[in-house]
Design a protein around this motif. Structure first.
Motif, PDB file in Angstrom:
ATOM      1  N   LEU A 153     -24.511 -12.299   8.623  1.00  0.00           N
ATOM      2  CA  LEU A 153     -24.153 -11.040   7.973  1.00  0.00           C
ATOM      3  C   LEU A 153     -24.787 -10.924   6.602  1.00  0.00           C
ATOM      4  CD1 LEU A 153     -21.357 -11.593   5.819  1.00  0.00           C
ATOM      5  CD2 LEU A 153     -20.730 -12.474   8.050  1.00  0.00           C
ATOM      6  N   ASN A 154     -24.784  -9.694   6.108  1.00  0.00           N
ATOM      7  CA  ASN A 154     -25.112  -9.476   4.703  1.00  0.00           C
ATOM      8  C   ASN A 154     -24.080  -8.523   4.128  1.00  0.00           C
ATOM      9  OD1 ASN A 154     -26.070  -6.672   4.803  1.00  0.00           O
ATOM     10  ND2 ASN A 154     -27.752  -7.516   6.031  1.00  0.00           N
ATOM     11  N   THR A 155     -24.040  -8.401   2.811  1.00  0.00           N
ATOM     12  CA  THR A 155     -22.943  -7.657   2.190  1.00  0.00           C
ATOM     13  C   THR A 155     -23.244  -6.163   2.040  1.00  0.00           C
ATOM     14  OG1 THR A 155     -23.770  -8.230  -0.006  1.00  0.00           O
ATOM     15  CG2 THR A 155     -22.054  -9.669   0.924  1.00  0.00           C
ATOM     16  N   SER A 156     -24.373  -5.686   2.594  1.00  0.00           N
ATOM     17  CA  SER A 156     -24.638  -4.248   2.485  1.00  0.00           C
ATOM     18  C   SER A 156     -23.616  -3.480   3.328  1.00  0.00           C
ATOM     19  CB  SER A 156     -26.075  -3.910   2.899  1.00  0.00           C
ATOM     20  OG  SER A 156     -26.273  -4.251   4.239  1.00  0.00           O
ATOM     21  N   PHE A 157     -23.346  -2.216   2.924  1.00  0.00           N
ATOM     22  CA  PHE A 157     -22.251  -1.453   3.541  1.00  0.00           C
ATOM     23  C   PHE A 157     -22.525  -1.141   5.008  1.00  0.00           C
ATOM     24  CE2 PHE A 157     -20.193   2.441   4.903  1.00  0.00           C
ATOM     25  CZ  PHE A 157     -18.870   2.208   4.534  1.00  0.00           C
ATOM     26  N   HIS A 158     -21.494  -1.276   5.807  1.00  0.00           N
ATOM     27  CA  HIS A 158     -21.553  -0.846   7.212  1.00  0.00           C
ATOM     28  C   HIS A 158     -20.220  -0.213   7.559  1.00  0.00           C
ATOM     29  CE1 HIS A 158     -22.085  -0.856  11.560  1.00  0.00           C
ATOM     30  NE2 HIS A 158     -23.349  -1.151  11.355  1.00  0.00           N
ATOM     31  N   GLU A 159     -20.259   0.886   8.339  1.00  0.00           N
ATOM     32  CA  GLU A 159     -19.024   1.481   8.862  1.00  0.00           C
ATOM     33  C   GLU A 159     -18.279   0.407   9.667  1.00  0.00           C
ATOM     34  OE1 GLU A 159     -18.068   4.431   8.159  1.00  0.00           O
ATOM     35  OE2 GLU A 159     -19.920   5.307   7.375  1.00  0.00           O
ATOM     36  N   SER A 160     -17.001   0.639   9.901  1.00  0.00           N
ATOM     37  CA  SER A 160     -16.230  -0.313  10.722  1.00  0.00           C
ATOM     38  C   SER A 160     -16.870  -0.430  12.101  1.00  0.00           C
ATOM     39  CB  SER A 160     -14.795   0.185  10.890  1.00  0.00           C
ATOM     40  OG  SER A 160     -14.190   0.271   9.640  1.00  0.00           O
ATOM     41  N   TYR A 161     -16.779  -1.604  12.675  1.00  0.00           N
ATOM     42  CA  TYR A 161     -17.295  -1.807  14.038  1.00  0.00           C
ATOM     43  C   TYR A 161     -16.233  -1.382  15.056  1.00  0.00           C
ATOM     44  CZ  TYR A 161     -21.263  -4.273  12.057  1.00  0.00           C
ATOM     45  OH  TYR A 161     -22.397  -4.580  11.353  1.00  0.00           O
ATOM     46  N   THR A 162     -16.663  -1.033  16.256  1.00  0.00           N
ATOM     47  CA  THR A 162     -15.725  -0.638  17.317  1.00  0.00           C
ATOM     48  C   THR A 162     -15.021  -1.895  17.854  1.00  0.00           C
ATOM     49  OG1 THR A 162     -17.325  -0.943  19.100  1.00  0.00           O
ATOM     50  CG2 THR A 162     -17.290   1.238  18.046  1.00  0.00           C
ATOM     51  N   GLU A 163     -13.936  -1.671  18.590  1.00  0.00           N
ATOM     52  CA  GLU A 163     -13.199  -2.806  19.163  1.00  0.00           C
ATOM     53  C   GLU A 163     -14.103  -3.619  20.106  1.00  0.00           C
ATOM     54  OE1 GLU A 163     -10.173  -4.222  18.530  1.00  0.00           O
ATOM     55  OE2 GLU A 163     -10.231  -2.836  16.836  1.00  0.00           O
ATOM     56  N   LEU A 164     -14.946  -2.916  20.871  1.00  0.00           N
ATOM     57  CA  LEU A 164     -15.847  -3.603  21.801  1.00  0.00           C
ATOM     58  C   LEU A 164     -16.867  -4.464  21.032  1.00  0.00           C
ATOM     59  CD1 LEU A 164     -15.828  -3.397  24.923  1.00  0.00           C
ATOM     60  CD2 LEU A 164     -17.910  -2.034  24.731  1.00  0.00           C
ATOM     61  N   GLU A 165     -17.373  -3.900  19.920  1.00  0.00           N
ATOM     62  CA  GLU A 165     -18.334  -4.654  19.093  1.00  0.00           C
ATOM     63  C   GLU A 165     -17.667  -5.875  18.459  1.00  0.00           C
ATOM     64  OE1 GLU A 165     -21.502  -1.270  17.564  1.00  0.00           O
ATOM     65  OE2 GLU A 165     -19.516  -1.309  16.657  1.00  0.00           O
ATOM     66  N   ILE A 166     -16.411  -5.717  18.048  1.00  0.00           N
ATOM     67  CA  ILE A 166     -15.684  -6.837  17.442  1.00  0.00           C
ATOM     68  C   ILE A 166     -15.468  -7.932  18.487  1.00  0.00           C
ATOM     69  CG2 ILE A 166     -13.399  -7.498  16.544  1.00  0.00           C
ATOM     70  CD1 ILE A 166     -13.474  -4.804  14.967  1.00  0.00           C
ATOM     71  N   LYS A 167     -15.179  -7.516  19.716  1.00  0.00           N
ATOM     72  CA  LYS A 167     -14.888  -8.490  20.765  1.00  0.00           C
ATOM     73  C   LYS A 167     -16.140  -9.233  21.250  1.00  0.00           C
ATOM     74  CE  LYS A 167     -12.177  -8.615  25.014  1.00  0.00           C
ATOM     75  NZ  LYS A 167     -11.484  -7.767  25.985  1.00  0.00           N
ATOM     76  N   TYR A 168     -17.243  -8.473  21.419  1.00  0.00           N
ATOM     77  CA  TYR A 168     -18.427  -9.102  22.039  1.00  0.00           C
ATOM     78  C   TYR A 168     -19.607  -9.278  21.078  1.00  0.00           C
ATOM     79  CZ  TYR A 168     -15.910  -8.257  26.373  1.00  0.00           C
ATOM     80  OH  TYR A 168     -14.956  -8.259  27.358  1.00  0.00           O
ATOM     81  N   GLY A 169     -19.578  -8.583  19.947  1.00  0.00           N
ATOM     82  CA  GLY A 169     -20.674  -8.703  18.986  1.00  0.00           C
ATOM     83  C   GLY A 169     -21.626  -7.524  19.079  1.00  0.00           C
TER      84      GLY A 169
END
Ligand SMILES: C[S@@+](CC[C@H](N)C(=O)[O-])C[C@H]1O[C@@H](n2cnc3c(N)ncnc32)[C@H](O)[C@@H]1O
Length: 220
Positions: A153-169
């Protein structure tokens, strides 16, 4: 020879950066970074004296004492400001989270933070999402019968990730490389085997639902 997991971790460190390896233990990763010419300077850090002594021995034997400095400290609390990439690997998420949060305001000094948690990678991604940071690279590594997920990761801003993205990447879902697809295949089989054995109907349904979700990801 170092493990495949550590070798893959070394390939994720940006060329020419000054790396710090937090919880370095034997300092195998710092030595690999120097050996491959990825870094010309590395900080090998550990909270405990025993592992750091081991690290010093490895570094001395490899002849890298000029390039690798050992630091006895919790997390990256004593890492100099010139370090601009960081690896925290081989620990549980709670320890990694504590290390990140203890010096949270200093995370911006790193152009890439490479994390490999032995467990709870979803919690790791949720933390990144809640802090609006960016997951820029991910890898699945199969090593000695175990599967590891590495998140960069890097600390540049990103919108929240979706639940699917959180689960699988998010990167793994987008790229769908062969290691990720094989990992999904193993998880599908595992879910279905467990589901066929459990007697709790709710748990059974949940396992089959998740297996179906993974099959759909494979097909998309
Ligand atoms: C299992 S080893 C992992 C070694 C190596 N990073 C790897 O991935 O193979 C964990 C190491 O982290 C160190 N450690 C645990 N908590 C730490 C902390 N808060 N700060 C720095 N090092 C820590 C331990 O002393 C130990 O040497």
């Amino acid at each position: 020879m170092i493990s495949k997991r550590l070798r893959v971790l070394s390939t994720l460190v940006p060329n020419g950066t000054i790396a710090c390896d937090i919880g370095t233990d034997h300092a195998y990763l710092p030595c690999e970074l120097i050996r491959r010419g990825i870094c010309s300077k590395v900080y090998a850090c550990d909270i405990a004296e025993g592992p750091l002594k081991q690290a010093q021995k490895t570094i001395l034997e490899a002849g890298y004492s000029q390039q690798i400095s050992t630091i006895l400290c919790p997390g990256f609390s004593k890492v100099p400001l010139d370090a601009n990439s960081m690896i925290i690997a081989g620990m549980g998420w709670k320890t990694i989270e504590m290390i990140l949060e203890d010096d949270f305001e200093r995370l911006t000094q790193f152009q890439r933070i490479i994390l490999q948690s032995n467990r709870d990678v979803c919690m790791l991604r949720r933390w990144v999402s809640e802090h609006h940071m960016t997951i820029e690279e991910e890898k699945v590594v199969e090593d000695a019968g175990k599967t590891y997920e590495i998140v960069c990761l890097n600390t540049s801003f990103h919108e929240s990730y979706t639940e699917l993205e959180i689960k699988y990447g998010p990167v793994l879902l987008k790229r769908k490389d062969s290691e990720f697809l094989e990992y999904l295949d193993r998880r599908i089989v595992k879910n279905e085997v467990i589901a066929s054995k459990v007697t709790d109907d709710t748990k059974k349904a949940q396992l089959y639902r998740e297996a179906e979700e993974m099959k759909q990801i494979r097909q998309q």
